[in-house]
Scaffold this motif. Structure first.
Motif, PDB file in Angstrom:
ATOM      1  N   ILE A  69      27.994 -24.711 -18.821  1.00  0.00           N
ATOM      2  CA  ILE A  69      27.433 -23.754 -17.838  1.00  0.00           C
ATOM      3  C   ILE A  69      25.917 -23.917 -17.745  1.00  0.00           C
ATOM      4  CG2 ILE A  69      29.262 -22.044 -18.060  1.00  0.00           C
ATOM      5  CD1 ILE A  69      27.333 -20.389 -19.849  1.00  0.00           C
ATOM      6  N   ALA A 141      30.901 -25.641 -13.122  1.00  0.00           N
ATOM      7  CA  ALA A 141      30.388 -25.201 -14.418  1.00  0.00           C
ATOM      8  C   ALA A 141      31.343 -24.172 -15.000  1.00  0.00           C
ATOM      9  CB  ALA A 141      29.004 -24.571 -14.254  1.00  0.00           C
ATOM     10  N   THR A 143      34.682 -22.538 -16.908  1.00  0.00           N
ATOM     11  CA  THR A 143      36.136 -22.707 -16.955  1.00  0.00           C
ATOM     12  C   THR A 143      36.725 -22.537 -15.562  1.00  0.00           C
ATOM     13  OG1 THR A 143      36.136 -21.838 -19.207  1.00  0.00           O
ATOM     14  CG2 THR A 143      38.240 -21.833 -18.054  1.00  0.00           C
ATOM     15  N   ILE A 146      38.338 -19.207 -13.245  1.00  0.00           N
ATOM     16  CA  ILE A 146      37.725 -17.901 -13.550  1.00  0.00           C
ATOM     17  C   ILE A 146      36.611 -17.731 -12.528  1.00  0.00           C
ATOM     18  CG2 ILE A 146      36.449 -16.520 -15.233  1.00  0.00           C
ATOM     19  CD1 ILE A 146      37.810 -18.056 -17.446  1.00  0.00           C
ATOM     20  N   SER A 147      36.878 -16.958 -11.474  1.00  0.00           N
ATOM     21  CA  SER A 147      35.963 -16.844 -10.315  1.00  0.00           C
ATOM     22  C   SER A 147      35.580 -18.229  -9.803  1.00  0.00           C
ATOM     23  CB  SER A 147      34.688 -16.058 -10.661  1.00  0.00           C
ATOM     24  OG  SER A 147      34.998 -14.737 -10.959  1.00  0.00           O
ATOM     25  N   ASP A 148      36.459 -19.140  -9.868  1.00  0.00           N
ATOM     26  CA  ASP A 148      36.270 -20.531  -9.451  1.00  0.00           C
ATOM     27  C   ASP A 148      37.602 -21.042  -8.908  1.00  0.00           C
ATOM     28  OD1 ASP A 148      33.735 -21.558  -9.661  1.00  0.00           O
ATOM     29  OD2 ASP A 148      33.919 -22.169 -11.742  1.00  0.00           O
ATOM     30  N   SER A 171      32.324 -20.822 -20.879  1.00  0.00           N
ATOM     31  CA  SER A 171      32.526 -19.924 -19.752  1.00  0.00           C
ATOM     32  C   SER A 171      31.409 -18.892 -19.809  1.00  0.00           C
ATOM     33  CB  SER A 171      33.888 -19.222 -19.831  1.00  0.00           C
ATOM     34  OG  SER A 171      33.925 -18.220 -18.832  1.00  0.00           O
ATOM     35  N   ALA A 172      30.817 -18.597 -18.665  1.00  0.00           N
ATOM     36  CA  ALA A 172      29.751 -17.585 -18.639  1.00  0.00           C
ATOM     37  C   ALA A 172      30.290 -16.252 -19.139  1.00  0.00           C
ATOM     38  CB  ALA A 172      29.206 -17.461 -17.221  1.00  0.00           C
ATOM     39  N   PHE A 192      32.908 -11.068  -9.216  1.00  0.00           N
ATOM     40  CA  PHE A 192      31.807 -10.719  -8.303  1.00  0.00           C
ATOM     41  C   PHE A 192      32.139  -9.418  -7.572  1.00  0.00           C
ATOM     42  CE2 PHE A 192      31.302 -15.334  -8.657  1.00  0.00           C
ATOM     43  CZ  PHE A 192      29.935 -15.434  -8.845  1.00  0.00           C
ATOM     44  N   PHE A 217      29.963 -10.935 -12.633  1.00  0.00           N
ATOM     45  CA  PHE A 217      29.154 -12.109 -12.309  1.00  0.00           C
ATOM     46  C   PHE A 217      28.223 -11.695 -11.166  1.00  0.00           C
ATOM     47  CE2 PHE A 217      32.481 -15.562 -13.601  1.00  0.00           C
ATOM     48  CZ  PHE A 217      32.102 -15.414 -14.924  1.00  0.00           C
ATOM     49  N   GLU A 218      27.011 -12.231 -11.162  1.00  0.00           N
ATOM     50  CA  GLU A 218      26.130 -11.915 -10.037  1.00  0.00           C
ATOM     51  C   GLU A 218      25.192 -13.071  -9.729  1.00  0.00           C
ATOM     52  OE1 GLU A 218      25.909 -10.951  -7.196  1.00  0.00           O
ATOM     53  OE2 GLU A 218      26.372  -8.858  -7.613  1.00  0.00           O
ATOM     54  N   LEU A 246      22.232 -18.362 -19.168  1.00  0.00           N
ATOM     55  CA  LEU A 246      22.744 -18.655 -20.513  1.00  0.00           C
ATOM     56  C   LEU A 246      22.833 -20.155 -20.746  1.00  0.00           C
ATOM     57  CD1 LEU A 246      25.516 -15.914 -20.649  1.00  0.00           C
ATOM     58  CD2 LEU A 246      23.291 -15.881 -21.790  1.00  0.00           C
ATOM     59  N   GLU A 275      21.101 -17.391 -12.849  1.00  0.00           N
ATOM     60  CA  GLU A 275      22.478 -16.884 -12.752  1.00  0.00           C
ATOM     61  C   GLU A 275      22.662 -15.766 -13.762  1.00  0.00           C
ATOM     62  OE1 GLU A 275      25.453 -19.999 -11.475  1.00  0.00           O
ATOM     63  OE2 GLU A 275      24.427 -20.964 -13.128  1.00  0.00           O
ATOM     64  N   PHE A 276      23.473 -14.782 -13.376  1.00  0.00           N
ATOM     65  CA  PHE A 276      23.564 -13.568 -14.186  1.00  0.00           C
ATOM     66  C   PHE A 276      25.001 -13.197 -14.541  1.00  0.00           C
ATOM     67  CE2 PHE A 276      19.663 -13.254 -11.872  1.00  0.00           C
ATOM     68  CZ  PHE A 276      18.789 -12.589 -12.712  1.00  0.00           C
ATOM     69  N   VAL A 277      25.129 -12.673 -15.743  1.00  0.00           N
ATOM     70  CA  VAL A 277      26.333 -11.906 -16.084  1.00  0.00           C
ATOM     71  C   VAL A 277      25.831 -10.534 -16.510  1.00  0.00           C
ATOM     72  CG1 VAL A 277      28.402 -11.728 -17.504  1.00  0.00           C
ATOM     73  CG2 VAL A 277      27.509 -13.992 -16.900  1.00  0.00           C
TER      74      VAL A 277
HETATM   75  N1  SAM Z   1      34.174 -20.284 -13.948  1.00  0.00           N
HETATM   76  C1  SAM Z   1      32.807 -20.117 -14.344  1.00  0.00           C
HETATM   77  C2  SAM Z   1      32.739 -19.799 -15.842  1.00  0.00           C
HETATM   78  O1  SAM Z   1      33.786 -19.774 -16.486  1.00  0.00           O
HETATM   79  O2  SAM Z   1      31.645 -19.646 -16.358  1.00  0.00           O
HETATM   80  C3  SAM Z   1      32.121 -19.084 -13.494  1.00  0.00           C
HETATM   81  C4  SAM Z   1      31.992 -19.510 -12.080  1.00  0.00           C
HETATM   82  S1  SAM Z   1      31.282 -18.351 -10.995  1.00  0.00           S
HETATM   83  C5  SAM Z   1      31.497 -19.174  -9.456  1.00  0.00           C
HETATM   84  C6  SAM Z   1      29.564 -18.557 -11.246  1.00  0.00           C
HETATM   85  C7  SAM Z   1      28.928 -17.298 -11.833  1.00  0.00           C
HETATM   86  O3  SAM Z   1      29.044 -17.346 -13.241  1.00  0.00           O
HETATM   87  C8  SAM Z   1      27.462 -17.189 -11.575  1.00  0.00           C
HETATM   88  O4  SAM Z   1      27.180 -16.605 -10.313  1.00  0.00           O
HETATM   89  C9  SAM Z   1      27.010 -16.304 -12.692  1.00  0.00           C
HETATM   90  O5  SAM Z   1      27.331 -14.967 -12.421  1.00  0.00           O
HETATM   91  C10 SAM Z   1      27.891 -16.805 -13.829  1.00  0.00           C
HETATM   92  N2  SAM Z   1      27.211 -17.885 -14.557  1.00  0.00           N
HETATM   93  C11 SAM Z   1      27.482 -19.200 -14.523  1.00  0.00           C
HETATM   94  N3  SAM Z   1      26.648 -19.874 -15.334  1.00  0.00           N
HETATM   95  C12 SAM Z   1      25.840 -18.957 -15.895  1.00  0.00           C
HETATM   96  C13 SAM Z   1      24.768 -19.024 -16.825  1.00  0.00           C
HETATM   97  N4  SAM Z   1      24.369 -20.182 -17.308  1.00  0.00           N
HETATM   98  N5  SAM Z   1      24.160 -17.872 -17.192  1.00  0.00           N
HETATM   99  C14 SAM Z   1      24.560 -16.702 -16.686  1.00  0.00           C
HETATM  100  N6  SAM Z   1      25.573 -16.579 -15.810  1.00  0.00           N
HETATM  101  C15 SAM Z   1      26.199 -17.686 -15.416  1.00  0.00           C
END
Ligand code: SAM
Length: 339
Positions: A69, A141, A143, A146-148, A171-172, A192, A217-218, A246, A275-277
């Motif tokens: 990620i 990025a 898994t 998961i929102s992917d 995974s984030a 999201f 996720f944001e 992260l 990118e945020f969680v």
């Molecule tokens: N499937 C992915 C996972 O397992 O991490 C998440 C995919 S989703 C489309 C992308 C979102 O994950 C971002 O908008 C953010 O909210 C979160 N995210 C991904 N990478 C991140 C990081 N390095 N730090 C914080 N949040 C992250």
């Protein structure tokens, strides 16, 4: 199209060196074959007497492979092994995945699988699997599924009787939870929130009464509005963990009361980047109000054995035994711990 030989196939001479059950076109780098997709070392095919067991026919398989990620070193050895052994890699964006593969010197055939073509890809994935192909699924990025992209594909493959294997890793979601300090609270992953203000506020309105830590996720361009809405709608004293970037250079994890979060965010424009969680801890549960009969029960327990104290407490107060008895057990255990 998937039958065609690509530039990574070994030359004919090299092919003879491979075990009979392994089609030559699946290897371009040296991968210990027993590890590819094995659930554990016990699946190696050598028998206890040192003789080789008959090689089973290869069955197709779909591997759901987690990738970094942020920090490119966060890829597991098994993920690399599976990617290197795959007949084809389905990638959300082939350019993003190529960078990871190049870095680890893995050269495999890549096809795009994204939200637009996921449903159409199911038929061709099933066909490949029927021919015994190993297919790896990755997202940009983290898994997949998961929102992917990927959830519809894995459901479809399993529904058709195909084997789907997780190759766990980054995974984030897990990364944020691992530093959020969520203890015994149940956790609800909310993905999201809706992008439109009214829909987002209404969704937060539904979620905030759930007695659980909520994980969102944001994206950077929406994080401020989302945090403002959380601060207005959720109980102000709830703890909010803002996990940003992260595993990357500007990683930060900040925790505060959700009512303080908008001010904290406004304190530095850099806090809105990346990118945020968001992890909103569960609201503190109110201290349980003791029932009217509890002081009577407590006094009786000080003088009498538990069964007798329960009987008399019920008789004197009219309280139901099914409430008094468990409470008597708690009180007497607490008294023993105190001694
Ligand atoms: N499937 C992915 C996972 O397992 O991490 C998440 C995919 S989703 C489309 C992308 C979102 O994950 C971002 O908008 C953010 O909210 C979160 N995210 C991904 N990478 C991140 C990081 N390095 N730090 C914080 N949040 C992250």
């Amino acid at each position: 199209m998937h039958k065609s030989r690509n530039k990574n196939q070994p030359r004919a001479g090299a092919r003879d060196a491979l075990p009979a059950h392994r089609p030559a076109h699946v290897r371009s780098i040296s991968v210990p074959q027993a590890q590819v997709g094995s659930r554990n070392e016990g699946e190696a095919s050598e028998s206890g007497e040192g003789e080789l067991e008959p090689t089973p026919a290869r069955t197709g398989e779909l591997y759901v492979v987690a990738t970094p990620i942020g920090n490119m070193e966060d890829v597991t050895l098994r993920a690399l092994s599976v990617l290197a052994g795959a007949d084809v890699i389905l990638a959300e964006d082939t350019r993003v995945t190529s960078k990871l593969l190049d870095r680890h010197r893995v050269a495999r055939k890549l096809l795009t699988l994204n939200e637009h073509n996921e449903s159409q890809m199911l038929a061709s994935v099933l066909e490949r699997m029927a021919h015994g192909e190993r297919i790896a699924l990755v997202s940009d990025a983290g898994t997949p599924a998961i929102s992917d992209p990927g959830a519809r594909l894995v459901s479809g493959v399993r529904a058709a009787g195909g084997r789907v294997t997780p190759i766990p890793g980054p995974s984030a979601l897990a990364a944020a939870l691992s530093v959020a300090g969520v203890g015994e609270e149940p956790v609800m992953f909310c993905g999201f929130l809706p992008s439109k203000k009214e829909a987002r506020r209404s969704r937060i309105g539904e979620l905030h009464t759930i007695p659980a830590a909520l994980v969102f996720f944001e994206a950077p361009h929406r994080v401020q509005e989302t945090i403002d809405d959380l601060a207005q709608i959720a109980e102000g004293t709830r703890r909010l963990v803002i996990a940003r970037e992260l595993t990357k250079m500007h990683e930060s994890v900040h925790e505060c009361a959700v009512s303080d979060a908008p001010d904290w965010l406004a304190g530095d424009p850099n806090r809105l980047r990346g990118e945020f969680v968001l992890v909103l801890h569960a609201a503190a549960t109110e201290a349980r109000k003791p029932a009217d009969w509890e002081p009577v029960l407590a006094a009786l327990l000080e003088e009498l054995p538990l069964a007798q104290a329960v009987k008399l407490a019920c008789k004197a107060t009219g309280a139901p035994r099914n409430e008094v008895y468990p409470r008597a057990l708690e009180l007497s255990r607490a008294a023993q711990d105190h001694d």
